[in-house]
Design an enzyme around this catalytic site. Structure first.
Site, mmCIF file in Angstrom:
data_model
loop_
_atom_site.group_PDB
_atom_site.id
_atom_site.type_symbol
_atom_site.label_atom_id
_atom_site.label_comp_id
_atom_site.label_asym_id
_atom_site.label_seq_id
_atom_site.Cartn_x
_atom_site.Cartn_y
_atom_site.Cartn_z
ATOM 1 N N GLU A 179 0.818 -1.222 0.000
ATOM 2 C CA GLU A 179 0.000 0.000 0.000
ATOM 3 C C GLU A 179 0.845 1.262 0.000
ATOM 4 O O GLU A 179 0.822 2.057 0.940
ATOM 5 C CB GLU A 179 -0.932 -0.002 1.218
ATOM 6 C CG GLU A 179 -1.894 -1.168 1.189
ATOM 7 C CD GLU A 179 -3.009 -1.080 2.227
ATOM 8 O OE1 GLU A 179 -4.044 -1.712 2.022
ATOM 9 O OE2 GLU A 179 -2.828 -0.388 3.240
ATOM 10 N N GLU A 372 -5.561 -8.370 -0.987
ATOM 11 C CA GLU A 372 -6.248 -8.190 0.294
ATOM 12 C C GLU A 372 -7.709 -7.886 0.028
ATOM 13 O O GLU A 372 -8.015 -7.051 -0.821
ATOM 14 C CB GLU A 372 -5.681 -7.010 1.103
ATOM 15 C CG GLU A 372 -4.339 -7.256 1.708
ATOM 16 C CD GLU A 372 -3.873 -6.110 2.598
ATOM 17 O OE1 GLU A 372 -4.727 -5.425 3.212
ATOM 18 O OE2 GLU A 372 -2.653 -5.899 2.655
HETATM 19 P P1 P53 Z 1 -7.208 -3.309 9.548
HETATM 20 C C1 P53 Z 1 -6.770 1.241 6.179
HETATM 21 C C2 P53 Z 1 -7.418 1.341 4.972
HETATM 22 C C3 P53 Z 1 -7.105 0.485 3.939
HETATM 23 C C4 P53 Z 1 -6.143 -0.475 4.112
HETATM 24 O O1 P53 Z 1 -6.924 -3.144 7.990
HETATM 25 C C5 P53 Z 1 -5.464 -0.565 5.299
HETATM 26 C C6 P53 Z 1 -5.800 0.275 6.344
HETATM 27 C C7 P53 Z 1 -5.132 0.179 7.647
HETATM 28 O O2 P53 Z 1 -6.106 0.119 8.619
HETATM 29 O O3 P53 Z 1 -4.474 -1.437 5.468
HETATM 30 C C8 P53 Z 1 -4.500 -2.731 4.937
HETATM 31 O O4 P53 Z 1 -6.192 -4.267 10.049
HETATM 32 C C9 P53 Z 1 -3.158 -3.301 5.276
HETATM 33 C C10 P53 Z 1 -3.205 -4.425 6.267
HETATM 34 C C11 P53 Z 1 -4.381 -4.246 7.182
HETATM 35 C C12 P53 Z 1 -5.644 -4.313 6.361
HETATM 36 O O5 P53 Z 1 -5.655 -3.304 5.397
HETATM 37 O O6 P53 Z 1 -7.058 -1.955 10.125
HETATM 38 O O7 P53 Z 1 -2.359 -3.663 4.190
HETATM 39 O O8 P53 Z 1 -1.960 -4.465 6.925
HETATM 40 O O9 P53 Z 1 -4.403 -5.146 8.237
HETATM 41 C C13 P53 Z 1 -6.915 -4.241 7.155
HETATM 42 O O10 P53 Z 1 -8.594 -3.847 9.657
#
Ligand code: P53
Length: 475
Positions: A179, A372
């Protein structure tokens, strides 16, 4: 029709959110270790509150996380049982170079991932490796200021050379920076940046991003030199913006917001800064220090594929619209009345995934990889101790169906799908354990209590069926 024959089904994790073992095997301290849970988390993540060591009175969830450092064989066996074709994970930089600026890598760290990759290979699971997923050795932050410093390019190059050489033949798919656009929203988490009072934050963030972009191009060059079989991707926190209304001002705002994210990928995929980006920088009074060599590297070594995360769509509104933005997440969001939201306010939108895929494919014409996607939710075991996570299955089913439409009806090329947090892990945004994404439950709570025992949720059996039928059976 349907998913291609060699479609890479799997799941994704990141070292800092699952490994733990922060002081094991000669590992050095990293930014991701010293990010606490609780009210100061956001200030630390955004670089407003400098925390470069453990402080009294805080809980640091990454220190142990779900201790995958000691459980990886058990965990990979469970992934294999679901039929994973691929497993996305990240390398903890400070396991390989504990301080970051050493000349020779730490053998114990190299061996750890070698064993992990061999374990994957044992089950014909193709590793998909994120070179850095938000982590940066603390020494590089203290001594050089993190990615604001140009010297970081050379340290990252050393890391890449060490891992590309050692894992040649074991790993083929690489992502340079997780990201990469997150640097704008979470500069300490994304790039080890902290700011002093009165500093021009934007100038520093874009210069740091430039260093990452050059490092990414250099990594692509070296990966291809070391093994022509290597495939290197960029990684975008994606999700297209919708205009809040058909007011052209809202439409224009959504276009600008999209470009704010595309900016980085435009450089990584097309090999140069886009004109709108150069104008935007100039308008902000930002001057990038860049050499002729940088320009040549960016141009010559573009990525092989475009990977991205997608959780929820976004809405953009002009000042005139009078709508309020909520700062519930790292990205400010606006409520979309047509969508339902998760318990954490992430607005669920499977068609938005199809839209995002089409936007990215139209723009770059390179294969995509969804690395993801998933639903963060509270899981409560029933009387038998089982977790029947129908809400998660519903979310995933709808997104996989949308993905299939993008392939079948729109002709988008998609290499694979790794849902986020295939085993429960620590949330990046909040540091919580209770925001779970997994097919596999891990007995651990927000405060770090629990046996760390792994168990299968209902979604485990469901995803196994999805993979076995190559995405045909979503029931
Ligand atoms: P969590 C925010 C918005 C979009 C992606 O997020 C993000 C985040 C961070 O909060 O990060 C990605 O764990 C990232 C992962 C993360 C996942 O989204 O806050 O690549 O490391 O865990 C989900 O629910």
């Amino acid at each position: 029709m349907g998913f291609p024959e060699n479609f890479l089904w799997g799941g994704a994790t990141a070292a800092n959110q699952c490994e733990g073992g922060f002081d094991q095997g000669g590992r050095g301290l990293a930014n991701v270790d010293v990010i606490p849970t609780g009210k100061d988390r956001r200030a630390v993540i955004t670089g407003k509150r400098e925390m470069l060591a453990f402080e009294e009175g805080y809980f640091y969830p990454a220190k142990e996380a779900i201790d995958m450092y000691h459980h990886f064989k058990e965990d990979i066996a469970l992934f294999a049982e679901m039929g994973f074709k691929t497993y996305r994970l990240s390398i903890a930089w400070s396991r390989i170079f504990p301080k970051g600026d050493e000349e020779t890598p730490n053998e114990e760290g190299l061996r750890f991932y070698e064993e992990l990759f061999l374990e994957c290979r044992k089950y014909q699971i193709e590793p998909l490796v994120t070179i850095t997923h938000f982590d940066c050795p603390i020494h590089l932050i203290k001594k050089y200021g993190g990615w604001r410093n140009r010297k970081m390019i050379a340290f990252y190059e050393n890391l890449c050379r060490a891992i590309f050489t050692r894992y040649k033949g074991l790993v083929k798919y690489w992502l340079t920076f997780n990201e990469i656009n997150m640097i704008l929203h979470a500069p300490f988490l994304g790039a080890g940046l902290t700011f002093a009072e009165g500093e021009n934050e934007e100038q520093i963030k874009y210069q740091a991003a430039h260093h990452e972009l050059v490092a990414s191009a250099l990594a692509t060059k070296i990966a291809h030199e070391i093994d022509p079989e290597n495939k290197v991707g960029c990684m975008l926190a994606a999700a297209s913006y919708y205009p809040y209304s058909c007011n052209p001002k809202d439409v224009w705002e959504s276009k600008k917001s999209d470009r704010g994210n595309y900016f980085f990928i435009d450089v990584q995929s097309r090999g140069e800064y886009p004109n709108y980006g150069l104008k935007m920088l100039a308008e902000k009074g930002i001057t990038l220090e860049q050499t002729a060599e940088d320009t040549a590297l960016l141009k010559a070594h573009t990525v092989d594929f475009i990977s991205f995360s997608y959780y929820a769509s976004r809405v953009a509104a002009s000042e005139d619209s009078g709508v309020e933005k909520t700062e519930g997440n790292l990205f400010p969001t606006i409520k979309n009345p047509y969508l339902e939201a998760s318990e954490w306010g992430w607005q669920i939108d499977p068609l938005g995934l199809r839209i995002t895929m089409n936007d990215l494919y139209d723009r770059y014409q390179k294969p995509l990889f969804i690395v993801e996607n998933g639903l963060g939710a509270v899981d409560t075991p029933n009387e038998d101790g089982k977790i029947n996570d129908v809400y998660r299955i519903d979310y995933l089913r709808a997104h996989i169906a949308a993905m299939k439409e993008a392939i079948d009806q729109d002709g988008v090329e998609l290499l694979g799908y790794t849902s986020w947090g295939c085993i429960d892990l620590v949330s990046a945004g909040t540091g919580e354990m209770k925001k779970r994404y997994g097919y596999i439950y891990v007995d651990r709570d927000n405060e770090g209590n629990g046996t760390l025992a792994r168990s299968k949720k209902q979604s485990f059996y469901w995803y196994k069926k999805v993979i076995a039928s190559n995405g045909e059976d979503l029931a």
